[in-house]
Design a protein around this motif. Sequence first.
Motif, short mmCIF file in Angstrom:
data_model
loop_
_atom_site.label_atom_id
_atom_site.label_comp_id
_atom_site.label_asym_id
_atom_site.label_seq_id
_atom_site.Cartn_x
_atom_site.Cartn_y
_atom_site.Cartn_z
N TRP A 175 0.88 -1.17 0.00
CA TRP A 175 0.00 0.00 0.00
C TRP A 175 0.91 1.22 0.00
O TRP A 175 1.47 1.60 1.03
CB TRP A 175 -0.89 -0.01 1.25
N VAL A 176 1.12 1.80 -1.20
CA VAL A 176 2.08 2.89 -1.35
C VAL A 176 1.50 4.03 -2.20
O VAL A 176 2.08 4.43 -3.21
CB VAL A 176 3.40 2.37 -1.96
N PRO A 177 0.38 4.62 -1.78
CA PRO A 177 -0.24 5.67 -2.60
C PRO A 177 0.56 6.96 -2.65
O PRO A 177 0.30 7.81 -3.50
CB PRO A 177 -1.60 5.89 -1.92
N TYR A 178 1.54 7.13 -1.78
CA TYR A 178 2.29 8.38 -1.72
C TYR A 178 3.63 8.28 -2.44
O TYR A 178 3.92 9.08 -3.32
CB TYR A 178 2.46 8.82 -0.25
N GLN A 230 5.61 -13.47 4.81
CA GLN A 230 5.75 -12.36 3.88
C GLN A 230 5.30 -11.05 4.51
O GLN A 230 4.46 -11.04 5.42
CB GLN A 230 4.89 -12.60 2.64
N GLY A 231 5.83 -9.95 3.99
CA GLY A 231 5.40 -8.63 4.41
C GLY A 231 5.64 -7.63 3.29
O GLY A 231 6.53 -7.81 2.46
N CYS A 232 4.81 -6.60 3.25
CA CYS A 232 4.98 -5.53 2.27
C CYS A 232 4.91 -4.20 3.01
O CYS A 232 4.38 -4.12 4.11
CB CYS A 232 3.91 -5.60 1.18
N ASN A 233 5.45 -3.17 2.38
CA ASN A 233 5.39 -1.87 3.02
C ASN A 233 3.96 -1.32 2.94
O ASN A 233 3.23 -1.57 1.98
CB ASN A 233 6.42 -0.89 2.47
N VAL A 234 3.59 -0.60 3.99
CA VAL A 234 2.25 -0.02 4.10
C VAL A 234 2.43 1.43 4.53
O VAL A 234 2.86 1.71 5.65
CB VAL A 234 1.40 -0.78 5.15
N GLU A 235 2.12 2.34 3.61
CA GLU A 235 2.27 3.77 3.90
C GLU A 235 1.04 4.33 4.59
O GLU A 235 -0.04 3.74 4.55
CB GLU A 235 2.52 4.54 2.61
N ASN A 236 1.23 5.49 5.18
CA ASN A 236 0.17 6.23 5.82
C ASN A 236 0.40 7.69 5.48
O ASN A 236 1.56 8.11 5.38
CB ASN A 236 0.23 5.98 7.34
#
Length: 130
Positions: free
Chosen positions: A15-18, A36-42
Amino acid sequence: MDLLEAARQVRERAWVPYSRFKVGAAIRAESGAVYQGCNVENVAYPEGTCAEAGAIAAMCAGGDYRIAEITVIADSPEPVPCCGGCRQKIAEFAGPEVRVTMATIDGKSRTVTVAELLPGVFSAAHMDRA
């Protein structure tokens, strides 16, 4: 399960909308299980999480607490290094000899040990009072 492929697959769910900078990580625990893991932006940037941290959290949630190997992948010109915080997080769950592979989506990779990734690691031993 191949760690590079597992990291590649989970990267697509970041989740990288920025930043639009997707990162995936896959850990093989000492038990042999893969997490597994993925980056998650805020929108409040410091509140985001890195792929490595997500994979470590998944590992702990799965009941494993020791990393046997970890792979991280991103769309970057050179293999993407783990940030300082993730280096410390990895060292919490991995011995100094554990291999960390950093890769790009176009096939470049670099493998180092945890000791090479984070020389001079801060550990629980520093808090021991003899």
